[in-house]
Scaffold this active site. Sequence first.
Site, PDB file in Angstrom:
ATOM      1  N   LYS A  22     149.688  77.102   8.729  1.00 36.51           N
ATOM      2  CA  LYS A  22     150.428  75.853   8.507  1.00 36.51           C
ATOM      3  C   LYS A  22     150.269  75.368   7.072  1.00 36.51           C
ATOM      4  CE  LYS A  22     149.645  70.935   9.392  1.00 36.51           C
ATOM      5  NZ  LYS A  22     148.643  70.620   8.385  1.00 36.51           N
ATOM      6  N   ASN A  23     149.045  75.303   6.591  1.00 36.19           N
ATOM      7  CA  ASN A  23     148.857  74.671   5.280  1.00 36.19           C
ATOM      8  C   ASN A  23     149.285  75.566   4.113  1.00 36.19           C
ATOM      9  OD1 ASN A  23     148.129  72.312   6.481  1.00 36.19           O
ATOM     10  ND2 ASN A  23     145.918  72.623   6.254  1.00 36.19           N
ATOM     11  N   ARG A  93     152.802  65.145   5.619  1.00 33.98           N
ATOM     12  CA  ARG A  93     152.084  65.027   4.352  1.00 33.98           C
ATOM     13  C   ARG A  93     152.724  65.914   3.282  1.00 33.98           C
ATOM     14  NH1 ARG A  93     149.276  61.125   2.752  1.00 33.98           N
ATOM     15  NH2 ARG A  93     148.236  61.666   0.841  1.00 33.98           N
ATOM     16  N   CYS A 117     148.455  63.157   8.942  1.00 30.75           N
ATOM     17  CA  CYS A 117     147.359  62.623   9.756  1.00 30.75           C
ATOM     18  C   CYS A 117     146.713  61.427   9.074  1.00 30.75           C
ATOM     19  CB  CYS A 117     146.309  63.709   9.988  1.00 30.75           C
ATOM     20  SG  CYS A 117     146.905  65.060  10.987  1.00 30.75           S
ATOM     21  N   ARG A 122     144.338  58.183   1.649  1.00 33.90           N
ATOM     22  CA  ARG A 122     144.677  59.519   1.121  1.00 33.90           C
ATOM     23  C   ARG A 122     145.383  59.329  -0.214  1.00 33.90           C
ATOM     24  NH1 ARG A 122     146.608  63.528   5.991  1.00 33.90           N
ATOM     25  NH2 ARG A 122     146.194  65.065   4.375  1.00 33.90           N
ATOM     26  N   ILE A 124     146.850  59.815  -4.084  1.00 30.22           N
ATOM     27  CA  ILE A 124     147.495  60.953  -4.751  1.00 30.22           C
ATOM     28  C   ILE A 124     147.310  60.845  -6.272  1.00 30.22           C
ATOM     29  CG2 ILE A 124     149.175  61.422  -2.928  1.00 30.22           C
ATOM     30  CD1 ILE A 124     151.271  59.990  -4.731  1.00 30.22           C
ATOM     31  N   ASP A 125     146.231  60.138  -6.667  1.00 31.16           N
ATOM     32  CA  ASP A 125     145.998  59.940  -8.108  1.00 31.16           C
ATOM     33  C   ASP A 125     145.840  61.260  -8.866  1.00 31.16           C
ATOM     34  OD1 ASP A 125     143.546  59.859  -6.444  1.00 31.16           O
ATOM     35  OD2 ASP A 125     142.532  59.906  -8.379  1.00 31.16           O
ATOM     36  N   GLN A 126     145.271  62.281  -8.219  1.00 26.44           N
ATOM     37  CA  GLN A 126     145.055  63.553  -8.921  1.00 26.44           C
ATOM     38  C   GLN A 126     146.366  64.322  -9.111  1.00 26.44           C
ATOM     39  OE1 GLN A 126     141.973  64.288 -10.378  1.00 26.44           O
ATOM     40  NE2 GLN A 126     141.787  62.152  -9.709  1.00 26.44           N
ATOM     41  N   ASP A 306     138.987  70.657   8.704  1.00 27.61           N
ATOM     42  CA  ASP A 306     139.992  70.781   9.763  1.00 27.61           C
ATOM     43  C   ASP A 306     139.437  71.444  11.024  1.00 27.61           C
ATOM     44  OD1 ASP A 306     141.707  69.572   8.011  1.00 27.61           O
ATOM     45  OD2 ASP A 306     142.722  71.414   7.397  1.00 27.61           O
ATOM     46  N   ARG A 398     152.493  69.532  15.650  1.00 27.71           N
ATOM     47  CA  ARG A 398     152.755  69.640  14.211  1.00 27.71           C
ATOM     48  C   ARG A 398     152.110  70.902  13.637  1.00 27.71           C
ATOM     49  NH1 ARG A 398     150.076  65.639  11.239  1.00 27.71           N
ATOM     50  NH2 ARG A 398     150.671  67.112   9.656  1.00 27.71           N
TER      51      ARG A 398
HETATM   52  N1  EPU Z   1     141.808  63.022  -2.993  1.00 27.59           N
HETATM   53  C1  EPU Z   1     141.793  62.081  -3.987  1.00 27.59           C
HETATM   54  N2  EPU Z   1     142.879  62.020  -4.831  1.00 27.59           N
HETATM   55  C2  EPU Z   1     143.942  62.847  -4.732  1.00 27.59           C
HETATM   56  C3  EPU Z   1     143.951  63.808  -3.702  1.00 27.59           C
HETATM   57  C4  EPU Z   1     142.865  63.874  -2.839  1.00 27.59           C
HETATM   58  O1  EPU Z   1     140.844  61.323  -4.122  1.00 27.59           O
HETATM   59  O2  EPU Z   1     144.870  62.737  -5.525  1.00 27.59           O
HETATM   60  C5  EPU Z   1     140.658  63.122  -2.071  1.00 27.59           C
HETATM   61  C6  EPU Z   1     141.041  62.826  -0.626  1.00 27.59           C
HETATM   62  O3  EPU Z   1     141.005  61.434  -0.357  1.00 27.59           O
HETATM   63  C7  EPU Z   1     140.008  63.604   0.146  1.00 27.59           C
HETATM   64  C8  EPU Z   1     139.738  64.823  -0.758  1.00 27.59           C
HETATM   65  O4  EPU Z   1     140.230  64.471  -2.047  1.00 27.59           O
HETATM   66  O5  EPU Z   1     138.832  62.859   0.247  1.00 27.59           O
HETATM   67  C9  EPU Z   1     140.429  66.089  -0.331  1.00 27.59           C
HETATM   68  O6  EPU Z   1     141.823  65.861  -0.140  1.00 27.59           O
HETATM   69  P1  EPU Z   1     142.899  67.029  -0.332  1.00 27.59           P
HETATM   70  O7  EPU Z   1     143.845  66.593  -1.382  1.00 27.59           O
HETATM   71  O8  EPU Z   1     142.193  68.317  -0.490  1.00 27.59           O
HETATM   72  O9  EPU Z   1     143.652  67.012   1.059  1.00 27.59           O
HETATM   73  P2  EPU Z   1     145.198  67.186   1.319  1.00 27.59           P
HETATM   74  O10 EPU Z   1     145.776  68.127   0.355  1.00 27.59           O
HETATM   75  O11 EPU Z   1     145.845  65.853   1.494  1.00 27.59           O
HETATM   76  C10 EPU Z   1     144.974  69.275   2.845  1.00 27.59           C
HETATM   77  C11 EPU Z   1     145.376  69.645   4.224  1.00 27.59           C
HETATM   78  C12 EPU Z   1     144.509  68.906   5.226  1.00 27.59           C
HETATM   79  C13 EPU Z   1     143.042  69.227   4.950  1.00 27.59           C
HETATM   80  C14 EPU Z   1     142.690  68.949   3.486  1.00 27.59           C
HETATM   81  C15 EPU Z   1     141.291  69.387   3.116  1.00 27.59           C
HETATM   82  C16 EPU Z   1     147.715  70.123   3.989  1.00 27.59           C
HETATM   83  C17 EPU Z   1     149.127  69.718   4.248  1.00 27.59           C
HETATM   84  N3  EPU Z   1     146.768  69.304   4.427  1.00 27.59           N
HETATM   85  O12 EPU Z   1     145.181  67.874   2.745  1.00 27.59           O
HETATM   86  O13 EPU Z   1     144.854  69.429   6.478  1.00 27.59           O
HETATM   87  O14 EPU Z   1     142.221  68.442   5.772  1.00 27.59           O
HETATM   88  O15 EPU Z   1     143.608  69.629   2.628  1.00 27.59           O
HETATM   89  O16 EPU Z   1     141.123  70.741   3.352  1.00 27.59           O
HETATM   90  O17 EPU Z   1     147.457  71.170   3.424  1.00 27.59           O
HETATM   91  C18 EPU Z   1     145.100  69.437   8.793  1.00 27.59           C
HETATM   92  O18 EPU Z   1     145.635  70.558   8.674  1.00 27.59           O
HETATM   93  O19 EPU Z   1     144.738  68.968   9.890  1.00 27.59           O
HETATM   94  C19 EPU Z   1     144.868  68.641   7.604  1.00 27.59           C
HETATM   95  C20 EPU Z   1     144.636  67.335   7.628  1.00 27.59           C
END
Ligand code: EPU
Length: 428
Positions: A22-23, A93, A117, A122, A124-126, A306, A398
């Site tokens: 999925k991811n 997402r 989720c 969550r 998106i600053d990065q 996850d 999902r």
């Molecule tokens: N974070 C920031 N700033 C950013 C982005 C992330 O502070 O700009 C923080 C987040 O708050 C969190 C950490 O960095 O504490 C990691 O977040 P990440 O960006 O890695 O997560 P994501 O990309 O939003 C993906 C998966 C999630 C999975 C996470 C971690 C997808 C669509 N989603 O989320 O998957 O938990 O990586 O591995 O790829 C799931 O499949 O159930 C799921 C939630």
Amino acid sequence: MDKFVIKGKAPLRGEVTVSGAKNAVVAIIPATILAGGPCLLDNIPDISDVGYLFEILSAMGAKVKVLSATSVMIDTTNITCTNVPDDLARQLRASYYFHGALLGRCGRSGVVMPGGCDLGVRPIDQHIKGFEALGATVNIEHGTVSTEATRLMGNHIFFDVVSVGATINVMLAAVRAKGLTILENVAKEPHIVDLANFLNSMGADIRGAGTDVIKIHGVDIMHGTNYSIIPDQIEAGTYMVAAAATHGNVLIRGVIPKHLEAITEKLVKAGASVVEYDDAIRVSGECDELSSVNVKTMPYPGFPTDMQPQITTLLSVAKGTSIVTEGVWDNRFKYISELARMGANIAVDGKVAVVQGVSSLMGAEVKASDLRAGAALVIAGLIAEGTTEISEIHHIERGYADLVGKLRGLGADITRKSYPDMAMNITA
Ligand code: EPU
């Protein structure tokens, strides 16, 4: 309202094949925009997030032709729009990956803040930091994020936190930036590597995916490709935990065992037996009882967040006390109150759960609050005495392809039932 109804206590036995990741696929489908030509994708999982992404691409003018249950032809040659429809973007997402792909191809994008989720804040600053470093301007107005750039320029970007989403999004934009982009402190998950391989097969020049530093030489032209998505690490891990927790014996086919090492290690420590083959893994929990294990979730290659709800469910019936620490998300223990309805004894303090193993769980009516929480409740239902009814299953659908069919193939007594909506009853 649809529910999963599970009659528990049957050990899972037999073979199951995992679907595409999925991811990975939720990044690869938006990435087809960069091809500007036809892409044939294989090993696509039949999950609702994929359906939404197809709808988004179609609404933007791409041709999406489903060829079989697992393959699709996507031709983004004639996309006419750089904005993702709001109602569709809110469903998942991964809609934010359209920013990176559209910036790379068209130099602009507009996407409402994404859904997905609810795991706490969550940010998106990065993602924004990366886009701006490549020369884009980013605006957030009325809940919509817009990006614009006349010409993306390569840059050296050090991420403040390790983020899967930011790594992917900035990679998507940087493949078309002028010159060299160096991304440091990046995520190393298998889906990062899969996306890089996909982009390279379309003509991109990305090196180092899977390590802490990714180097991208921007290219002017990319093209269509044929690509097969990697197997889903988390779906495989979910069946591994379900096999061990039900004291069953399951051969999980179509996996990359290397991606599962952190899960394997914890299951073996808990007393399960795990045997790795080239592209399969056998998990057996045919011991009298499983024992407690401490788990801390971390970015790959650490134990995946996850898989945290699923392993905590297993530990809820393991002998002794386990400490589970959530190292990625602020709020990923919401399912614990549902497990408590089933008799689990788990105390949560912030990002730490103290799991006191009980001898068994009891079936109950529970609600899935998110995708992996829902998977955890399915495992709970499989090990519990009596009947468990899980509502809000759209969260589970999902991300798990044919969960009911695959579990039934392993001997589980699980059915998907549709109940009339209460509101409709009242008006009727
Ligand atoms: N974070 C920031 N700033 C950013 C982005 C992330 O502070 O700009 C923080 C987040 O708050 C969190 C950490 O960095 O504490 C990691 O977040 P990440 O960006 O890695 O997560 P994501 O990309 O939003 C993906 C998966 C999630 C999975 C996470 C971690 C997808 C669509 N989603 O989320 O998957 O938990 O990586 O591995 O790829 C799931 O499949 O159930 C799921 C939630």
